[in-house]
Design an enzyme around this catalytic site. Sequence first.
Site, PDB file in Angstrom:
ATOM      1  N   GLU A 267       0.785  -1.221   0.000  1.00  0.00           N
ATOM      2  CA  GLU A 267       0.000   0.000   0.000  1.00  0.00           C
ATOM      3  C   GLU A 267       0.822   1.279   0.000  1.00  0.00           C
ATOM      4  O   GLU A 267       0.467   2.258   0.671  1.00  0.00           O
ATOM      5  CB  GLU A 267      -0.943   0.008   1.211  1.00  0.00           C
ATOM      6  CG  GLU A 267      -0.258   0.120   2.578  1.00  0.00           C
ATOM      7  CD  GLU A 267       0.088  -1.200   3.225  1.00  0.00           C
ATOM      8  OE1 GLU A 267       0.294  -1.220   4.455  1.00  0.00           O
ATOM      9  OE2 GLU A 267       0.146  -2.216   2.506  1.00  0.00           O
ATOM     10  N   GLU A 299      -5.685  -2.721  -0.847  1.00  0.00           N
ATOM     11  CA  GLU A 299      -4.637  -1.694  -0.862  1.00  0.00           C
ATOM     12  C   GLU A 299      -5.232  -0.296  -0.916  1.00  0.00           C
ATOM     13  O   GLU A 299      -4.703   0.639  -0.295  1.00  0.00           O
ATOM     14  CB  GLU A 299      -3.693  -1.921  -2.049  1.00  0.00           C
ATOM     15  CG  GLU A 299      -3.069  -3.309  -2.110  1.00  0.00           C
ATOM     16  CD  GLU A 299      -2.456  -3.772  -0.807  1.00  0.00           C
ATOM     17  OE1 GLU A 299      -1.871  -2.941  -0.081  1.00  0.00           O
ATOM     18  OE2 GLU A 299      -2.545  -4.974  -0.494  1.00  0.00           O
ATOM     19  N   HIS A 302      -6.228   0.963   2.438  1.00  0.00           N
ATOM     20  CA  HIS A 302      -5.084   1.411   3.235  1.00  0.00           C
ATOM     21  C   HIS A 302      -4.758   2.889   3.037  1.00  0.00           C
ATOM     22  O   HIS A 302      -4.091   3.486   3.879  1.00  0.00           O
ATOM     23  CB  HIS A 302      -3.835   0.609   2.845  1.00  0.00           C
ATOM     24  CG  HIS A 302      -3.643  -0.667   3.604  1.00  0.00           C
ATOM     25  ND1 HIS A 302      -3.684  -0.732   4.979  1.00  0.00           N
ATOM     26  CD2 HIS A 302      -3.372  -1.925   3.173  1.00  0.00           C
ATOM     27  CE1 HIS A 302      -3.447  -1.988   5.358  1.00  0.00           C
ATOM     28  NE2 HIS A 302      -3.261  -2.723   4.286  1.00  0.00           N
ATOM     29  N   GLU A 321      -3.898  -4.235   8.933  1.00  0.00           N
ATOM     30  CA  GLU A 321      -4.213  -5.258   7.940  1.00  0.00           C
ATOM     31  C   GLU A 321      -5.630  -5.810   8.085  1.00  0.00           C
ATOM     32  O   GLU A 321      -6.310  -6.074   7.100  1.00  0.00           O
ATOM     33  CB  GLU A 321      -3.179  -6.390   8.007  1.00  0.00           C
ATOM     34  CG  GLU A 321      -1.770  -5.962   7.671  1.00  0.00           C
ATOM     35  CD  GLU A 321      -1.638  -5.340   6.283  1.00  0.00           C
ATOM     36  OE1 GLU A 321      -2.548  -5.519   5.445  1.00  0.00           O
ATOM     37  OE2 GLU A 321      -0.633  -4.665   6.033  1.00  0.00           O
TER      38      GLU A 321
END
Length: 853
Positions: A267, A299, A302, A321
């Site tokens: 990310e 991603e 993030h 995560e």
Amino acid sequence: MPGLNLTRDEAAQRAQVVSVSHYDVELDLTGGDTDFRSLTTITFDATEGGETFADLVSNYVTSITLNGSPVDTSAHQDSRIALSGLAEHNTLVVDAKCQYMHTGEGLHRFVDPADGQAYCYSQFEVPDARRVYTTFEQPDLKATFTFTVTVPSGWTVFSNAPTPEPERSEAGWRYAFPETERISTYITAIVAGPYQGVTDSLTSSDGREIPLGVWCRASLLEHLDADAILDTTRKGFTFFEAQYGIPYPFTKYDQIFVPEYNAGAMENAGCVTFRDQYIFRTRPTSAQLETRANTILHELAHMWFGDLVTMQWWNDLWLNESFAEFMSHLALAEGTEWTDAWIGFLLRKDWGLRQDQMPTTHPIKAEIRDLADVEVNFDGITYAKGASVLRQLVSYVGREHFFTGLHEYLTAHSYANATLDDLLGELEKASGRDLARWSKVWLEEAGVTLLRPVIEVGEDGRLTRLAVEQSSFTPGSSLRPHRLAVAGYALGSDEGDAVEQVFHEELDVDGAITEVPGAIGVPRPDLVLVNDGDLAYAKVRLDPESLDFAIANITKFTDSLTRNIILGCAWDMVRDAEMAPRAFLDLAIAALPVERNMSMLQLSLRHIEETVRTFVAPAARSDAQVSVGDRLLLLARAAAAGSDQQQMLVQAAARNATTPEQLAAVRALFDGSDTLEGLDVDVDLRWDLLIALVRGGVADEGDILVQEATDQTMTGQQNAAAARAAKADAAVKSAVWESILRDQSIANDTRWAMVSGFWAQVCTAPELYVPFVADYFASLDQVWADNTFHTAEDLVTLMFPQGLAGYVEGVDLVAQGNAWIDAHPEASAALVRILRERISVVERMLAAQSADA
């Protein structure tokens, strides 16, 4: 080297001394294929007169200057630069040569065999920005960055800021990037090479035009389905900006698919890197497309949670995560065409439940003492269990309250760092719920609880009692609150009828016993299912009557989620030696023809293959292998023409072919003497078939050379390496073993391909591997010392000879593993953890084999 590690205490001490303002990083990638120049200028404030250290992994430091005064280069020791006599405002300048990597860490350099062109990309999580420029390598020392990168003429460079027009000269092309937002070192990025791709843009919720790019190697451009990737990206932007209530926090969004990548993706702020196996050179299955879409959304999630707001220290890695994992599945299900994404989540959850039943299980909120602890905690607990628990948290506080609190958290800590307590505090304010107990039992305690139904039936066949009994599977852990549903299913009255749901009740389960009052008086269902709909995170049991019904009627469950929850219960019982593995094979194989969710078909095939290879009793395994191979081949031939099922079942039949007849069938598909309607025997499937044939001894080097000549790509080279390693020859196995363990020039992706080929005969000829058992344990110290953490971790895990357990007399891997641990009290805790997990896998195998016998 100790300097490659960093303890939490050291990071906290450094953060008390140092506050970083800005990095100015100049890289020159024109100096050859081994080293590159790295000139870093860091401006930072500090406690006057204090001392600290900067991080740099380099074989050669040219000069160090602090506040205009030279510092002897001997200050660079053990990957650290000692700094003393600091002023209130400081400037550190370090000129060095850094080294390209071939392990997917730092700045990885790759030459594409398809056209000879070189490509570079960075991978910095957890501590590898210091392999490219001088850093204060910890997440809470955020700063702005300016990158200037000189590259060979014709190369493009990507970073966190928009790519500028290069200054062109005979020396190369120089890209001077604008300043970034305030971010952590581990999400900075440099990607450089003759990448090609597609550009576009979208309008953010605040009206800004956000440039988009999708890029890959030139040799893959014809396979780059940029429209599909951009479509998922656009849907993700729309979903996340609405849910977070915050516009996209960076200036552009590039997605770059890179070779020999260790992870799925990373990310990096505004510059996400993906493994380029997500570019499909042959027709992908829907499961592959769903996995890629999920990774794209993971991603993108993030960018807000992880990049805009970053954990203060790695003990909140799980939150980073788990949150992206939860949000990606939510976005898939509610913002894209993948509306059944929570069914696919069962595949991820399987990973979490496995990890959580290891002796090395840890709380979701793990104690991270140093960087070594971080590395081993990129696991199923951090990702899948954490996402499951966040799903519970949303139900517990209410979805509207959850996203209200999340918005406040992201707003309050934008471009800064935060902790779990900061998030829970905002959720408590928004919901009015006290989350202290919830956090304690779900986040701060390890392990998983076990749920089973308690069923009492009257003389009239109706339920007089239905309850959910909860017990702790992990010693010492508390019972937990669950929001879940309990349901009953029964077969229709007419022959051939589907199974129907006859009652359903959603309720809070807490403590040792929870009654299900809505079931009283209902005729005893044929099957009672705790955790219907898969809301809870727990081990779940079927009662004996329900299990018998499932075995007889699994194909009559028309809902994929329900069917796979049942299969998951049975799989867990097999792993706990409470169900005979061969009975599970009958159940799971029977369900294959009706499965239409390809992620679940993938999971079922994985469980079937693991069962026949590791859980079936030794005396029965050969017959079980023949039976599984025959049935998979039959199902492949019966599958719908051109379907994903057909492709996946052909691949599975090839992997499990052992008899001359089965291998002849695979050979006929490979050479075209037999065809299946609709089956495209493309280049990837040809490799799958060929590797199976080499494993079975009915294809040779000549076949490999012919296939390799038609596929002169990185993937072709890796498949050829796997095929050569799959030869059933003791001398070949010995040479491959040596290369895998000791040849550090091999790129990781090629190494892991060789690993898959090396173990090809572990089921059919396990005695072939006995000579390597002693050397495995004798080599552990050297493997751990000679390799970077990621490579060493995978080598220790993948080369552990667990496939021999129970199937070769005289090999006691439990005793040998424990003896090694006892004899090496100073061994790395991470290494010991991996060995303890492998020993646990063996113990589970032996228990299941005993149950099957």
